[in-house]
Design an enzyme around this catalytic site. Structure first.
Site, PDB file in Angstrom:
ATOM      1  N   HIS A 212       3.063   5.867   4.770  1.00 54.88           N
ATOM      2  CA  HIS A 212       3.173   7.275   4.331  1.00 54.88           C
ATOM      3  C   HIS A 212       1.926   8.045   4.746  1.00 54.88           C
ATOM      4  CE1 HIS A 212       4.936  10.380   1.562  1.00 54.88           C
ATOM      5  NE2 HIS A 212       3.739  10.896   1.872  1.00 54.88           N
TER       6      HIS A 212
ATOM      7  N   HIS B  96       0.476  12.056   6.726  1.00 49.47           N
ATOM      8  CA  HIS B  96       0.771  13.419   7.216  1.00 49.47           C
ATOM      9  C   HIS B  96      -0.120  13.698   8.411  1.00 49.47           C
ATOM     10  CE1 HIS B  96       3.365  14.746   3.836  1.00 49.47           C
ATOM     11  NE2 HIS B  96       2.699  13.771   3.220  1.00 49.47           N
TER      12      HIS B  96
ATOM     13  N   GLN C  60       8.713  20.649   3.948  1.00 45.09           N
ATOM     14  CA  GLN C  60       7.643  20.806   2.950  1.00 45.09           C
ATOM     15  C   GLN C  60       7.940  21.888   1.908  1.00 45.09           C
ATOM     16  OE1 GLN C  60       3.794  19.604   2.741  1.00 45.09           O
ATOM     17  NE2 GLN C  60       4.722  20.224   0.816  1.00 45.09           N
TER      18      GLN C  60
ATOM     19  N   HIS D  75       9.655  12.522  -0.353  1.00 43.97           N
ATOM     20  CA  HIS D  75       8.692  12.774  -1.410  1.00 43.97           C
ATOM     21  C   HIS D  75       9.550  12.998  -2.654  1.00 43.97           C
ATOM     22  CE1 HIS D  75       6.075  13.487   1.967  1.00 43.97           C
ATOM     23  NE2 HIS D  75       5.041  13.702   1.178  1.00 43.97           N
TER      24      HIS D  75
ATOM     25  N   TRP E  63      -5.096  18.395   0.972  1.00 41.52           N
ATOM     26  CA  TRP E  63      -4.852  17.718  -0.296  1.00 41.52           C
ATOM     27  C   TRP E  63      -5.937  16.718  -0.669  1.00 41.52           C
ATOM     28  CZ3 TRP E  63      -1.132  18.650   3.446  1.00 41.52           C
ATOM     29  CH2 TRP E  63      -0.132  19.562   3.083  1.00 41.52           C
TER      30      TRP E  63
HETATM   31 FE   FE2 Z   1       2.993  12.829   1.268  1.00 42.80          FE
END
Ligand code: FE2
Length: 421
Positions: free
Chosen positions: A57, A59, A152, A210, A315
């Site tokens: 996982h 991004h 997203q 997600h 994030w």
């Molecule tokens: Fe994620």
């Protein structure tokens, strides 16, 4: 004659003194004291030889963008999403690709051999998709990159997300993503799960959503995901990423839910670094940890693999492509402290995640791909304890990265001594 022999290695299943011989990109023998010559020989000196780390996982369209165009001040998931919305309008295909390639080199040197990356499709230009499809081709010799079409801003909440997701799949993105907890209502979230699973079923693709990435104990999208998985016959092809709401759910309800997830053979991908940072932000004290119920899910027979999620992006400011950092955090937050549990945390960033990603030829057995990482540690637990140094990274039977052992030269009383970590 072999291309490469690694001698005197400890393997992840705790066999010691093993030699591993490779030819034409594959492992051809795993035995004690192989009597043969090789083009290259590595003395493992008893250190741990593992198949590569696997990050299920990530991004990659956002990685290494920290501070662009600004920092996340509140530290919350929602400000991160808002900040990402600002960044994705100003970044170029070339910038995304450049950062992603830089990250993949770092990841390879840290022993990662496969990454599943979500790519945001809520952008009519699909810049991220274009960039990461290019990166997937570029890094193929050393990183197996799977791409997830990730809406997203919500596949229903964003007016063009569904058509962009379909376009991304048509362009060659591998997996169907989603974010039901970000849709406008619980009903819309459930509808998005149904819609996305149907798209995957029609195309014969895997799903990785997600799912319930919040502290809301009443979030129920994983229940819907398990239901749709069974209804559409997608068992074993569907992953729920994050699942942090399960941390806060009622215990009685979870006892029913986990059984339903096991029936549907849902794959579970907690992301310990990012979720210990993001969850519980609306709590005073005590603050919830927000990691899903790793032990209970594992004990129910579900495949659980830890992901890293973010490195230097809107994030999460930290990270260095170190899956042992991820295992270390997952171990602590999940209180997985027995010898067997700690060793399992190593599996959660290697073979469990390889199973989730469906990697071909993964492992250290004859016939497997000759992809390995030699760690400066005696076993899996020590590897996590030390976040062990990667002494050598091997891809297709060739050493692609080496580093010197981590050590210090000490002089306390006029005599030098070498300490190895
Ligand atoms: Fe994620």
């Amino acid at each position: 004659m072999f291309d490469l022999i690694i001698r005197n290695a400890t393997l992840a299943d705790d066999r010691t003194g093993m030699d591993v011989a490779c030819r034409d990109g594959r492992i051809v023998a795993v035995e004690r004291a192989i009597e043969a010559e090789a083009g290259e020989t590595i003395d493992a000196d008893g250190c741990l030889l593992s198949p590569p780390f696997v990050d299920p996982h990530f991004h990659m369209d956002a990685t290494l963008s920290l501070g662009t165009p600004r920092m996340n001040v509140s530290g919350t998931l929602l400000e991160g999403i808002a900040l990402w919305g600002e960044l994705k309008t100003i970044q170029t295909v070339e910038e995304i690709a450049e950062r992603a390639l830089k990250y993949c080199e770092l990841a390879a040197a840290m022993g990662i051999g496969a990454i599943r990356s979500h790519v945001d499709v809520c952008d009519d230009t699909l810049k991220g998709v274009e960039a990461l499809l290019h990166v997937r081709r570029e890094v193929a010799p050393y990183i197996e990159l799977q791409l997830v079409a990730f809406p997203q801003d919500g596949v229903l909440r964003d007016p063009t997300a569904k058509q962009n997701l379909i376009r991304a799949l048509d362009m060659g993105v591998d997996i169907v993503g989603g974010i039901p907890h970000f849709e406008r209502t619980m009903e819309q979230g459930a509808e998005s799960v149904r819609l996305l699973c149907e798209i995957a079923a029609e195309r014969g693709l895997m799903v990785d959503m997600h799912c319930d990435e919040s502290d809301d104990p009443h979030s129920r999208h994983i229940e819907t995901l398990a239901f749709e998985t069974e209804r559409l016959g997608l068992q074993g092809r569907v992953a729920g990423s994050h699942l942090t709401s399960m941390h806060s759910m009622d215990n009685y309800y979870v006892s029913k839910l986990i059984a339903l997830m096991a029936e549907a053979d849902i794959r579970v991908i907690p992301n310990p670094l990012i979720n210990i940072m993001l969850q519980g932000r609306h709590d005073s004290y005590p603050k919830r940890r927000g990691q899903t119920r790793v032990r209970e899910l594992r004990d129910a027979g579900l495949a659980v693999g830890f992901g890293s999620d973010c490195v230097k992006d809107p994030w999460y400011s930290l990270g260095r492509a170190d899956m042992l950092d991820v295992a270390f955090m997952g171990l602590h937050v999940g209180q997985l402290s027995s010898r067997a549990d700690m060793a399992w945390c190593f599996d959660a960033v290697t073979r469990n995640s390889a199973q989730i990603m469906g990697l071909e030829g993964y492992g250290i057995e004859p016939g497997c791909r000759a992809d390995m990482v030699l760690l400066q540690a005696s076993d899996r637990i020590e590897a996590i304890r030390l976040r062990a140094h990667r002494l050598a990274v091997i891809r297709a039977g060739r050493v692609i990265s080496r580093s010197r052992p981590a050590e210090a030269t000490m002089n306390l009383s006029g005599q030098e001594k070498t300490l190895r970590f």
